[in-house]
Design a protein around this motif. Structure first.
Motif, PDB file in Angstrom:
ATOM      1  N   THR A  87      23.885   1.916  99.883  1.00  0.00           N
ATOM      2  CA  THR A  87      23.099   1.716  98.666  1.00  0.00           C
ATOM      3  C   THR A  87      23.919   1.007  97.590  1.00  0.00           C
ATOM      4  O   THR A  87      23.428   0.092  96.915  1.00  0.00           O
ATOM      5  N   LEU A  88      25.176   1.413  97.436  1.00  0.00           N
ATOM      6  CA  LEU A  88      26.035   0.786  96.431  1.00  0.00           C
ATOM      7  C   LEU A  88      26.371  -0.660  96.797  1.00  0.00           C
ATOM      8  O   LEU A  88      26.421  -1.533  95.925  1.00  0.00           O
ATOM      9  N   ALA A  89      26.607  -0.903  98.086  1.00  0.00           N
ATOM     10  CA  ALA A  89      26.972  -2.253  98.525  1.00  0.00           C
ATOM     11  C   ALA A  89      25.871  -3.257  98.207  1.00  0.00           C
ATOM     12  O   ALA A  89      26.152  -4.412  97.871  1.00  0.00           O
ATOM     13  N   ALA A  90      24.639  -2.812  98.301  1.00  0.00           N
ATOM     14  CA  ALA A  90      23.513  -3.702  97.996  1.00  0.00           C
ATOM     15  C   ALA A  90      23.516  -4.138  96.538  1.00  0.00           C
ATOM     16  O   ALA A  90      22.912  -5.157  96.181  1.00  0.00           O
ATOM     17  N   GLU A  91      24.221  -3.384  95.687  1.00  0.00           N
ATOM     18  CA  GLU A  91      24.322  -3.722  94.265  1.00  0.00           C
ATOM     19  C   GLU A  91      25.708  -4.253  93.903  1.00  0.00           C
ATOM     20  O   GLU A  91      26.043  -4.349  92.714  1.00  0.00           O
ATOM     21  N   GLY A  92      26.506  -4.555  94.909  1.00  0.00           N
ATOM     22  CA  GLY A  92      27.817  -5.145  94.657  1.00  0.00           C
ATOM     23  C   GLY A  92      28.915  -4.162  94.297  1.00  0.00           C
ATOM     24  O   GLY A  92      29.933  -4.557  93.731  1.00  0.00           O
ATOM     25  N   TYR A  93      28.731  -2.893  94.644  1.00  0.00           N
ATOM     26  CA  TYR A  93      29.745  -1.878  94.358  1.00  0.00           C
ATOM     27  C   TYR A  93      30.416  -1.397  95.645  1.00  0.00           C
ATOM     28  O   TYR A  93      29.792  -1.368  96.710  1.00  0.00           O
ATOM     29  N   ASN A  94      31.677  -1.021  95.510  1.00  0.00           N
ATOM     30  CA  ASN A  94      32.423  -0.424  96.616  1.00  0.00           C
ATOM     31  C   ASN A  94      32.555   1.074  96.389  1.00  0.00           C
ATOM     32  O   ASN A  94      32.449   1.562  95.260  1.00  0.00           O
ATOM     33  N   LEU A  95      32.804   1.801  97.481  1.00  0.00           N
ATOM     34  CA  LEU A  95      32.942   3.254  97.416  1.00  0.00           C
ATOM     35  C   LEU A  95      34.356   3.661  97.810  1.00  0.00           C
ATOM     36  O   LEU A  95      34.877   3.216  98.835  1.00  0.00           O
ATOM     37  N   ILE A  96      34.970   4.497  96.990  1.00  0.00           N
ATOM     38  CA  ILE A  96      36.277   5.081  97.305  1.00  0.00           C
ATOM     39  C   ILE A  96      36.067   6.570  97.551  1.00  0.00           C
ATOM     40  O   ILE A  96      35.556   7.281  96.683  1.00  0.00           O
ATOM     41  N   VAL A  97      36.450   7.041  98.739  1.00  0.00           N
ATOM     42  CA  VAL A  97      36.224   8.429  99.127  1.00  0.00           C
ATOM     43  C   VAL A  97      37.539   9.197  99.126  1.00  0.00           C
ATOM     44  O   VAL A  97      38.545   8.726  99.646  1.00  0.00           O
ATOM     45  N   VAL A  98      37.522  10.391  98.527  1.00  0.00           N
ATOM     46  CA  VAL A  98      38.686  11.276  98.533  1.00  0.00           C
ATOM     47  C   VAL A  98      38.258  12.623  99.110  1.00  0.00           C
ATOM     48  O   VAL A  98      37.251  13.195  98.694  1.00  0.00           O
ATOM     49  N   ASN A  99      39.023  13.115 100.070  1.00  0.00           N
ATOM     50  CA  ASN A  99      38.721  14.367 100.752  1.00  0.00           C
ATOM     51  C   ASN A  99      39.572  15.499 100.175  1.00  0.00           C
ATOM     52  O   ASN A  99      40.804  15.423 100.182  1.00  0.00           O
ATOM     53  N   THR A 100      38.933  16.555  99.673  1.00  0.00           N
ATOM     54  CA  THR A 100      39.684  17.649  99.044  1.00  0.00           C
ATOM     55  C   THR A 100      39.970  18.809  99.995  1.00  0.00           C
ATOM     56  O   THR A 100      40.750  19.700  99.659  1.00  0.00           O
ATOM     57  N   LYS A 101      39.327  18.840 101.151  1.00  0.00           N
ATOM     58  CA  LYS A 101      39.484  19.943 102.111  1.00  0.00           C
ATOM     59  C   LYS A 101      39.207  21.299 101.464  1.00  0.00           C
ATOM     60  O   LYS A 101      39.891  22.274 101.721  1.00  0.00           O
ATOM     61  N   GLU A 102      38.175  21.323 100.633  1.00  0.00           N
ATOM     62  CA  GLU A 102      37.736  22.547  99.946  1.00  0.00           C
ATOM     63  C   GLU A 102      38.875  23.200  99.155  1.00  0.00           C
ATOM     64  O   GLU A 102      38.936  24.422  99.012  1.00  0.00           O
ATOM     65  N   THR A 103      39.770  22.379  98.618  1.00  0.00           N
ATOM     66  CA  THR A 103      40.922  22.886  97.866  1.00  0.00           C
ATOM     67  C   THR A 103      40.765  22.528  96.393  1.00  0.00           C
ATOM     68  O   THR A 103      40.792  21.342  96.037  1.00  0.00           O
ATOM     69  N   PRO A 104      40.605  23.507  95.499  1.00  0.00           N
ATOM     70  CA  PRO A 104      40.383  23.213  94.074  1.00  0.00           C
ATOM     71  C   PRO A 104      41.456  22.324  93.454  1.00  0.00           C
ATOM     72  O   PRO A 104      41.135  21.418  92.674  1.00  0.00           O
ATOM     73  N   ALA A 105      42.726  22.565  93.769  1.00  0.00           N
ATOM     74  CA  ALA A 105      43.805  21.775  93.168  1.00  0.00           C
ATOM     75  C   ALA A 105      43.728  20.322  93.620  1.00  0.00           C
ATOM     76  O   ALA A 105      43.980  19.395  92.828  1.00  0.00           O
ATOM     77  N   ARG A 106      43.402  20.092  94.876  1.00  0.00           N
ATOM     78  CA  ARG A 106      43.259  18.716  95.369  1.00  0.00           C
ATOM     79  C   ARG A 106      42.082  18.014  94.706  1.00  0.00           C
ATOM     80  O   ARG A 106      42.123  16.808  94.461  1.00  0.00           O
ATOM     81  N   GLU A 107      41.045  18.773  94.405  1.00  0.00           N
ATOM     82  CA  GLU A 107      39.902  18.194  93.724  1.00  0.00           C
ATOM     83  C   GLU A 107      40.291  17.723  92.325  1.00  0.00           C
ATOM     84  O   GLU A 107      39.914  16.616  91.902  1.00  0.00           O
ATOM     85  N   VAL A 108      41.039  18.535  91.614  1.00  0.00           N
ATOM     86  CA  VAL A 108      41.507  18.153  90.275  1.00  0.00           C
ATOM     87  C   VAL A 108      42.380  16.908  90.348  1.00  0.00           C
ATOM     88  O   VAL A 108      42.224  15.978  89.547  1.00  0.00           O
ATOM     89  N   ASP A 109      43.290  16.857  91.312  1.00  0.00           N
ATOM     90  CA  ASP A 109      44.149  15.680  91.476  1.00  0.00           C
ATOM     91  C   ASP A 109      43.321  14.430  91.745  1.00  0.00           C
ATOM     92  O   ASP A 109      43.592  13.359  91.191  1.00  0.00           O
ATOM     93  N   ALA A 110      42.316  14.565  92.585  1.00  0.00           N
ATOM     94  CA  ALA A 110      41.457  13.426  92.910  1.00  0.00           C
ATOM     95  C   ALA A 110      40.711  12.929  91.685  1.00  0.00           C
ATOM     96  O   ALA A 110      40.633  11.718  91.421  1.00  0.00           O
ATOM     97  N   ILE A 111      40.179  13.858  90.905  1.00  0.00           N
ATOM     98  CA  ILE A 111      39.446  13.491  89.688  1.00  0.00           C
ATOM     99  C   ILE A 111      40.359  12.778  88.700  1.00  0.00           C
ATOM    100  O   ILE A 111      39.991  11.743  88.125  1.00  0.00           O
ATOM    101  N   CYS A 112      41.553  13.307  88.508  1.00  0.00           N
ATOM    102  CA  CYS A 112      42.496  12.700  87.564  1.00  0.00           C
ATOM    103  C   CYS A 112      42.882  11.291  88.009  1.00  0.00           C
ATOM    104  O   CYS A 112      42.978  10.363  87.193  1.00  0.00           O
ATOM    105  N   THR A 113      43.109  11.123  89.290  1.00  0.00           N
ATOM    106  CA  THR A 113      43.501   9.811  89.811  1.00  0.00           C
ATOM    107  C   THR A 113      42.373   8.799  89.675  1.00  0.00           C
ATOM    108  O   THR A 113      42.567   7.679  89.191  1.00  0.00           O
TER     109      THR A 113
END
Length: 329
Positions: A87-113
């Motif tokens: 859906t995003l590609a059709a509008e010229g956007y790319n997707l960056i995926v980050v996997n947190t493995k259900e870990t709250p601290a990894r989620e925070v790191d991903a959001i900050c980055t």
């Protein structure tokens, strides 16, 4: 070495202005079908790659969306990634995926980055459940959509799936068939999906004159091999039917029965979850709660693009609904 083709080279080959090429690449202004076709042909011929960093400096946008997922191995999220990306590609956007493995601290790191300048917006299937975490680490003006899991009192767009009615219907059907000892494998306790689905299971029991028994409920972490640890206790408790509250745990529970208690596989009625077309090939005849995963993903992609263009519009909460498919019960 060959020089990397520039936007000027594309314009020259296509016989149009540089601004026309820019409008085609960035979808910033309407371009005639004829001019667009010539530009696109020139891009293919020259193998032109737009300078994303230059575009970002000029427009302030990276044309990238971040997707923070709890478990990339889960086909539910894998299916979402594919649908969002398309859906995003059709509008010229790319997707960056980050996997947190259900870990709250990894989620925070991903959001900050991701919010440090890598993406224009975020789609999050949250592992954290405290709104203060998100309010602390996500700028108030940054476009965000939550999917699948609700964060109470967090004023952001949410695209959710309700499975309450479908789970209730499945449990009620088991009771009508004569089952009184119905085991239940839940996900992590704090997740909104866990609370809703477990509530439906208990409501169905209560409404049909059965007292919910905590000995028939086990909690896993919604990831691979977590349901296996629940099975011995449920079998020992004498359950004659089993409801498993996500697709990965459904597969694990069935594998456990096949490998460790094959004599009980045909005796125990199992209702699982189906999150993708892939599940249909693995368990084509299993009674399931089917989730509208692709529909939710597409709506999330559409809403995040709308949010980028309309940052001050009112927040939306969109709820889709699962269905119970009674097959071979």
């Amino acid at each position: 070495m060959n020089k990397r083709p520039s936007i000027k080279d594309v314009a020259s080959l296509a016989g149009v202005s540089i601004s026309t090429v820019s409008n085609v690449v960035n979808r910033s202004r309407p371009v005639s079908d004829e001019a667009r076709a010539r530009v696109e042909k020139a891009i293919d011929t020259l193998n032109y790659i737009p300078d994303i960093s230059a575009q970002a400096i000029k427009t302030g946008r990276k044309r990238c969306i971040g997707f923070v997922v709890p478990d990339i191995a889960n086909m539910f999220f894998a299916s979402m990634i594919e649908a969002i990306e398309d859906t995003l590609a059709a509008e010229g956007y790319n997707l960056i995926v980050v996997n947190t493995k259900e870990t709250p601290a990894r989620e925070v790191d991903a959001i900050c980055t991701l919010t440090s300048g890598l993406v224009d917006a975020l789609i999050i299937a949250p592992t954290n459940h405290d709104k203060e975490v998100f309010e602390t680490y996500i700028p108030a003006s940054f476009p965000v959509i939550l999917v699948d899991r609700r964060i109470p009192e967090y004023e952001r767009d949410m695209i959710l799936i309700s499975s309450h009615s479908a789970v209730y219907e499945g449990v009620a059907r088991l009771i009508e068939m004569g089952h009184t000892k119905i085991g239940y494998i839940a996900g992590m306790r704090h997740l909104s999906t866990t609370v809703e689905r477990l509530g439906a299971y208990k409501s169905a029991l209560h409404d049909h004159g059965l007292k919910p028994d905590e000995g028939m409920v086990r909690y896993a972490n919604s990831m691979f091999n977590s349901a296996n640890q629940c099975m011995p206790d449920l079998l020992a408790a004498g359950c004659t039917a089993l409801v498993v509250s996500n697709s990965i745990m459904t597969t694990d529970a069935l594998n456990y029965l096949n490998n460790h208690s094959p004599e009980k596989r045909g005796e125990i009625a199992v209702i699982g979850f189906s999150d993708s077309r892939f599940d249909e090939h693995i368990h084509p005849s299993l009674p399931v709660v089917r989730q509208p995963t692709i529909q939710m993903a597409k709506k999330a992609a559409e809403q995040i693009l709308y949010r980028i263009k309309n940052p001050n519009s009112a927040t939306k909460e969109i709820i889709l609904y699962s269905t119970f498919l009674e097959r071979n019960l």
